[in-house]
Design an enzyme around this catalytic site. Structure first.
Site, PDB file in Angstrom:
ATOM      1  N   SER A  88       0.844  -1.188   0.000  1.00 52.87           N
ATOM      2  CA  SER A  88       0.000   0.000   0.000  1.00 52.87           C
ATOM      3  C   SER A  88       0.882   1.241   0.000  1.00 52.87           C
ATOM      4  CB  SER A  88      -0.905   0.018   1.230  1.00 52.87           C
ATOM      5  OG  SER A  88      -1.599   1.248   1.325  1.00 52.87           O
ATOM      6  N   TYR A 141      -1.850  -0.068  10.326  1.00 49.46           N
ATOM      7  CA  TYR A 141      -1.978  -0.699   9.001  1.00 49.46           C
ATOM      8  C   TYR A 141      -0.818  -0.265   8.108  1.00 49.46           C
ATOM      9  CZ  TYR A 141      -3.919  -1.519   4.307  1.00 49.46           C
ATOM     10  OH  TYR A 141      -4.109  -1.915   2.998  1.00 49.46           O
TER      11      TYR A 141
END
Length: 242
Positions: free
Chosen positions: A137, A151
């Site tokens: 990501s 995250y």
């Protein structure tokens, strides 16, 4: 002989788009999904319609026995040539001080431990010419302050996993790369408590819009394929300029 690719998180979003693209390109697919039988069946039907041999395997990627069973199922399609490590979760957006331990553990379990277990199985089975693509990501380098720092931290670990494993497996002719999407229009945003985030946060993206799953799938397919034969240890950012 057709390539055989395992795709985790294949029932929706980026995983489903990747499965459809690879099936059209001649891959046989072992589609791993966590719980949505109906969604997985729909993707499987599309893969068969594209002429691919494919199986859908319900498995929890945090469980080593279930991961082994997934790769055993893939072996029925032929020798393994690729893995797309894509199964992932977020938790509710919020300040770091409000992060719950159970949410933290779930994010680490799925996004890191699951990736490691699947990559380990792939590393044992792949041979010269094989490839792994980890879905990371853009959050790994942005940090996601005020949203989900934990995250982002785990996705940074994905990038490190990619680099380290690429160096370990390169002598065997196995490539390991990652794709780092930015904001993409998928169902994962519902997990964060902001299901419309792909639209509501689009203003921060230089290109002015969220990405589509097919745009990420195209990058994954390239990294798996022969045109990327000299690419390993790479994190390919596909984020609209973020």
């Amino acid at each position: 002989m057709a390539p055989v690719t395992v795709i985790t998180g294949g029932g929706r979003g980026i995983g489903a788009a990747t499965a459809r693209r690879l099936a059209t390109a001649g891959h046989h697919i072992a589609l791993c999904y966590r719980r949505d039988d109906t969604a997985a069946a729909a993707v499987l039907a599309d893969l068969h319609a594209a002429g691919a041999q494919a199986v859908a395997v319900r498995a929890d990627t945090t469980d080593p026995d279930q991961v082994a069973a997934l790769f055993d199922a893939a072996a029925q399609l032929g020798p393994l040539t690729g893995l797309v490590n894509n199964a992932g979760v977020t938790s509710r957006i919020g300040p770091f001080t409000e992060l719950r331990v159970d949410d933290l553990r779930r994010v680490v379990d799925v996004n890191l431990i699951g990736y490691v277990l699947c990559a380990q199985q792939a590393a044992r089975r792949l041979t010269d010419g094989g490839a792994i693509v980890n879905v990371s990501s853009a959050a790994a380098t942005l940090g996601s302050p005020g949203e989900y720092v934990h995250y982002a931290a785990v996705k940074a670990a994905t990038d490190t996993l990619t680099v380290g494993l690429s160096k370990e497996l390169a002598p065997r002719g196995i490539r390991v790369n990652a794709v780092a999407p930015g904001l993409v229009r998928t169902d994962i945003h519902a997990d964060s408590g902001v299901p419309d985030r792909a639209d509501s946060a689009a203003g921060r993206i230089p290109m002015g819009r969220a990405g589509e799953p097919d745009e990420i799938a195209a990058a994954i397919a390239w990294l798996l394929g022969p045109d990327a034969s000299y690419a390993t240890g790479t994190v390919l950012r596909v984020s609209g300029g973020l």
